[in-house]
Design an enzyme around this catalytic site. Structure first.
Site, PDB file in Angstrom:
ATOM      1  N   HIS A 145     -10.843   8.112 -37.509  1.00  0.00           N
ATOM      2  CA  HIS A 145      -9.812   7.680 -38.524  1.00  0.00           C
ATOM      3  C   HIS A 145      -9.843   5.797 -38.979  1.00  0.00           C
ATOM      4  CE1 HIS A 145      -6.421   9.890 -36.936  1.00  0.00           C
ATOM      5  NE2 HIS A 145      -6.754  11.158 -37.704  1.00  0.00           N
ATOM      6  N   LYS A 150       5.657  18.508 -36.921  1.00  0.00           N
ATOM      7  CA  LYS A 150       4.405  18.909 -35.073  1.00  0.00           C
ATOM      8  C   LYS A 150       5.189  18.326 -34.758  1.00  0.00           C
ATOM      9  CE  LYS A 150      -0.629  18.378 -37.888  1.00  0.00           C
ATOM     10  NZ  LYS A 150      -1.328  17.592 -38.447  1.00  0.00           N
ATOM     11  N   ARG A 193     -15.253  16.059 -40.822  1.00  0.00           N
ATOM     12  CA  ARG A 193     -16.316  15.667 -39.276  1.00  0.00           C
ATOM     13  C   ARG A 193     -17.245  17.196 -39.208  1.00  0.00           C
ATOM     14  NH1 ARG A 193     -10.680  16.032 -35.470  1.00  0.00           N
ATOM     15  NH2 ARG A 193     -10.298  17.805 -37.283  1.00  0.00           N
ATOM     16  N   SER A 211      -6.382  13.386 -33.201  1.00  0.00           N
ATOM     17  CA  SER A 211      -5.735  12.988 -32.243  1.00  0.00           C
ATOM     18  C   SER A 211      -4.943  13.955 -31.781  1.00  0.00           C
ATOM     19  CB  SER A 211      -4.465  13.236 -33.884  1.00  0.00           C
ATOM     20  OG  SER A 211      -5.449  11.953 -34.499  1.00  0.00           O
TER      21      SER A 211
END
Ligand code: PNS
Length: 161
Positions: A17, A41, A90, A128
């Site tokens: 990030h 989440k 990514r 994460s």
């Protein structure tokens, strides 16, 4: 004056990030890093902790603001008068989700561009959720996140115990 919003869950913010924030801060006049509230989440960090973690990690950048948002990202970006929404990519596995999100956002507002920045090779495996898993299971996560994030994650882990 070009303004970009970089939204995410940032639970916790990772070196990947930070890499995207640094890249975006060179491309835009100002970046707002926006922590999504109420994103469905299982959270490790509170919204304020995520914001503090990003703030502490981006002190060296002069054109980064930290905020949070609830509801639709595009409504928030419009309210901030942003020119673009920045997202990191990514691997190709990110593409389907990001493409769908960008298409929906464009349908909701045609003026705000989605801009994708590739993360550094070394961080292409990093997420994460991986950091949360390593940290929760007692592994060393200190080299996966910016240094100021480490004590914030440790505090959250202690709270869980
Ligand atoms: O870091 P993440 O979890 O990939 O971030 C996802 C986030 C917060 C950017 C995304 O869930 C989001 O934009 N949520 C707000 C709701 C919204 O606007 N949904 C429509 C876009 S498809």
């Amino acid at each position: 004056m070009k303004l970009a919003v970089y939204p995410g869950s940032f639970d916790p913010p990772t070196l990947g990030h930070l890499d995207v924030i640094e890249r975006a801060s060179r491309l835009f006049d100002e970046i707002i890093v926006a922590v999504g509230r109420n994103v469905s989440k299982v959270a490790l960090l509170e919204t304020e902790e995520r914001m503090d973690a990003i703030r502490e990690s981006t002190r060296h950048l002069g054109n980064v603001r930290i905020d949070s948002f609830a509801g639709l990202l595009i409504d928030y970006a419009k309210q901030m008068k942003a020119d673009a929404v920045v997202r990191g990519l990514r691997a190709t596995s990110d593409f389907d989700y990001e493409f769908q999100m960008a298409m929906v956002n464009r349908r909701l507002d045609t003026d705000i561009e989605s801009v994708f920045l590739m993360t550094r090779w070394d961080y292409s495996y990093l997420s994460s959720s991986i950091v949360r898993e390593v940290a929760t299971l007692g592994g060393d996560f200190a080299n996966l996140v910016p240094t100021p994030v480490v004590p914030i994650v440790r505090k959250a882990l202690d709270r869980r115990r």
